[in-house]
Design a protein around this motif. Structure first.
Motif, PDB file in Angstrom:
ATOM      1  N   GLY A  41      40.612  34.609  36.582  1.00 20.88           N
ATOM      2  CA  GLY A  41      41.025  34.221  37.932  1.00 20.88           C
ATOM      3  C   GLY A  41      41.139  35.416  38.858  1.00 20.88           C
ATOM      4  O   GLY A  41      40.711  35.361  40.019  1.00 20.88           O
ATOM      5  N   GLN A  42      41.684  36.505  38.345  1.00 23.05           N
ATOM      6  CA  GLN A  42      41.797  37.722  39.149  1.00 23.05           C
ATOM      7  C   GLN A  42      40.414  38.289  39.483  1.00 23.05           C
ATOM      8  O   GLN A  42      40.185  38.774  40.592  1.00 23.05           O
ATOM      9  N   LEU A  43      39.502  38.190  38.532  1.00 26.46           N
ATOM     10  CA  LEU A  43      38.142  38.661  38.783  1.00 26.46           C
ATOM     11  C   LEU A  43      37.471  37.810  39.854  1.00 26.46           C
ATOM     12  O   LEU A  43      36.828  38.331  40.768  1.00 26.46           O
ATOM     13  N   ALA A  44      37.630  36.503  39.760  1.00 24.39           N
ATOM     14  CA  ALA A  44      37.039  35.619  40.763  1.00 24.39           C
ATOM     15  C   ALA A  44      37.632  35.903  42.142  1.00 24.39           C
ATOM     16  O   ALA A  44      36.912  35.933  43.150  1.00 24.39           O
ATOM     17  N   GLN A  45      38.928  36.120  42.193  1.00 25.94           N
ATOM     18  CA  GLN A  45      39.587  36.432  43.463  1.00 25.94           C
ATOM     19  C   GLN A  45      39.075  37.757  44.022  1.00 25.94           C
ATOM     20  O   GLN A  45      38.785  37.872  45.217  1.00 25.94           O
ATOM     21  N   ALA A  46      38.934  38.751  43.171  1.00 28.32           N
ATOM     22  CA  ALA A  46      38.440  40.065  43.613  1.00 28.32           C
ATOM     23  C   ALA A  46      36.999  39.957  44.104  1.00 28.32           C
ATOM     24  O   ALA A  46      36.634  40.581  45.113  1.00 28.32           O
ATOM     25  N   ASN A  47      36.189  39.169  43.418  1.00 26.12           N
ATOM     26  CA  ASN A  47      34.812  38.971  43.870  1.00 26.12           C
ATOM     27  C   ASN A  47      34.781  38.259  45.230  1.00 26.12           C
ATOM     28  O   ASN A  47      33.940  38.562  46.080  1.00 26.12           O
ATOM     29  N   GLY A  48      35.683  37.323  45.424  1.00 24.79           N
ATOM     30  CA  GLY A  48      35.778  36.647  46.717  1.00 24.79           C
ATOM     31  C   GLY A  48      36.168  37.607  47.824  1.00 24.79           C
ATOM     32  O   GLY A  48      35.612  37.564  48.935  1.00 24.79           O
TER      33      GLY A  48
END
Length: 119
Positions: free
Chosen positions: A19-26
């Motif tokens: 989830g943190q990775l997806a947020q950072a990519n966003g």
């Protein structure tokens, strides 16, 4: 088998890291979009400043010949100064967007590292 390790806490850590990775990519995508927008604003500001510069340069000889009022020349000069300030503000927005991209890249890297840690 005497005991079994519950995988749920480990899976939760992995899910959180994903989830943190997806947020950072966003955030990275958003920062890149802001850079494009800031670049477009800079181009528009440069074009406006070029126009006001031409106006001022055209008005100077006309004012010397008293073909226009001093007020017209003063207005052209102030418009050009304002346009130059807008160019500088647009350049600052571009630099801010670049910094946001760097920060977002760092967040992606940290999230990737956090995702690898639970494995």
């Amino acid at each position: 088998m005497l005991f079994e390790i519950d995988p749920r806490p480990f899976q939760a850590a992995v899910d959180q890291a994903q989830g943190q990775l997806a947020q950072a990519n966003g955030q990275l995508g958003q920062a890149k979009a802001q850079l494009v927008q800031a670049g477009a604003q800079l181009a528009q500001s440069n074009a406006n400043q070029g126009r006001t510069q031409m106006d001022e340069e055209r008005y100077i000889p006309l004012a010397k010949q008293q073909a226009i009022t001093q007020q017209d020349l003063d207005n052209a000069t102030q418009n050009n100064l304002s346009a130059k300030a807008q160019v500088e503000a647009s350049r600052a927005q571009v630099e801010t967007a670049k910094a946001q991209i760097q920060a977002a890249n760092a967040a992606v890297g940290a999230a990737k590292a956090a995702l690898e840690a639970p494995k």
